[in-house]
Design a protein around this motif. Sequence first.
Motif: not given
Length: 495
Positions: A203-215, A247-249, A322-324
């Motif tokens: 999984g991934c908690n980051k929710f970069c604005t372009y990315c579907i992976v967290p979903f 892992g994604q992160n 939203k890369r942080g």
Amino acid sequence: MSGVNNEGFVQIEDLDQHAADAHRPTMAERQRVDYRTIAKDVGRLGEGKQYFIRTHGCQMNEHDTEIMAGMLEEMGYAPANVIEDADFVLYNTCAVRENAEDKVFGHIGTLKPIKAKNPNLLIGLCGCMAQEEVVREKVRVKHPHVDIVFGTHNIHMLPELIEQAHHSKETIFEVWDAAQGTVENLPKMRKDGVRAWVNIQYGCNKFCTYCIVPFTRGEERSRLPEDILNELRELAAEGYKEIYLLGQNVNDYGLDLGHIDFADLMDMAAGVEGIERIRFTTSNPWNFTDKLIDTIARHDKICNNIHLPAQSGNSQVLRRMKRGYTREEYLDLVERIKARIPDVSLTTDIITGFPGETEEQFQDTLSLLETVRYDSAYTFIYSPRAGTPATRLPDDVTEAEKKDRLLRLIGLQERITSEHAQEMVGKVYSVLVEGESKTNKNVLQARTESNKIVHIEGFTPDEIKSMVGQMILAKIVESKTWNLRGELLPEGVTV
Ligand code: SAH
Ligand code: SF4
Ligand code: F3S
């Protein structure tokens, strides 16, 4: 739109809410379960039959395929060499960019006439695309010849879904919104005898604005360190030499466990006897602590090869993604890494043509490549993904501009990559023997710590076989486009 205006930033404000709205499983839901206790025993349903899995996407998907192949072979299925021979065809899909999705539906379409002739053929669709409702709708409407659709959170159900499919004329949809725990003791059919992928986090908690992976992959969940270490010990006993922690992160590893972080895990992994090399992907520029840098620097076994996706070299674009981190923070991290690990090989991911990206902002990405001098870069044109916040940002970059930027980016990186390879010529490296080269059975294939393929000529297939898994010294004599040509150092020569 030129540059980034306030309007762009205002739209960012609701992104946090977007993240907060996503389903968060509770600790109780996030339990560890044992495949052997939850899997339904369906017997040897696949006896005498063959399977073919087509895999798209990242290493996590590749590894999921190894797990599903393990389950299928426990059911008696044998791998098919070509898709035409298969009784069960499974598409393990990626949703990160649109073109990957188009390809999958193209393939599934071609199976329609084959299935019409052979109704016993089973077709499955799983992976990240299956998590998308629009995809499931498309299967319902246009591809009802697909038998089973399941998602990323329940691959362990594959055997029972196949069993159900034998009794059902309708497509079976079994897709979960969130994981109900980490599943341990999954069977695996690894496709390589020297290198092995090991999940450490999902999984991934980051929710970069372009990315579907967290979903598609849900909330970050770490495997327990003892489960990971047990797997590493088993792999060492089976003769595996190189481990890829996935892992994604990965540098968020352990945040949900509380008592351990990624650096601690790597320390423990480096202690596993028999494992010669440890790699990891993807580590992100945020939360890349000095402790982690020190851990990589301290252990010879941990490869000095870090994938550090930048996505852009411009701080305003990074903010809208939203890369942080800012460009300056990213470069500061690169400096800290290079100071502690001077021979580090860095690789990256870059997106061109993010909504509103100006030529000037793109120039910042080119200059980032020149400054960091990555070994290689994976480059992508921005692809809008339904449901992600970036689709709501104003976008005035034309398709032609996006493509042109991508080509310029690739051109620059190719130059830097070949300069790096040139610098290796004449030097000696410790390389891990993987086997024969894909195209010539008298050529030995090995890999450098920086993850580059080295080919050495003049062996018999038996000699190569006896050397698989060994670390040898090779002198690089030529750099080619995709690999390096090396020579074995004469017996007794050391460096
Ligand atoms: N977790 C990793 C990336 C996983 S996705 C990380 O954050 O570094 C792999 C890569 O696909 C990303 O790094 C990004 O460069 C690219 N990517 C993701 N979403 C994309 C999109 N909508 N369009 C184009 N490229 C995308
Ligand atoms: Fe996607 Fe960002 Fe998560 Fe990577 S960190 S998977 S790019 S949301
Ligand atoms: Fe693709 Fe899913 Fe990996 S979207 S990149 S397969 S996590």
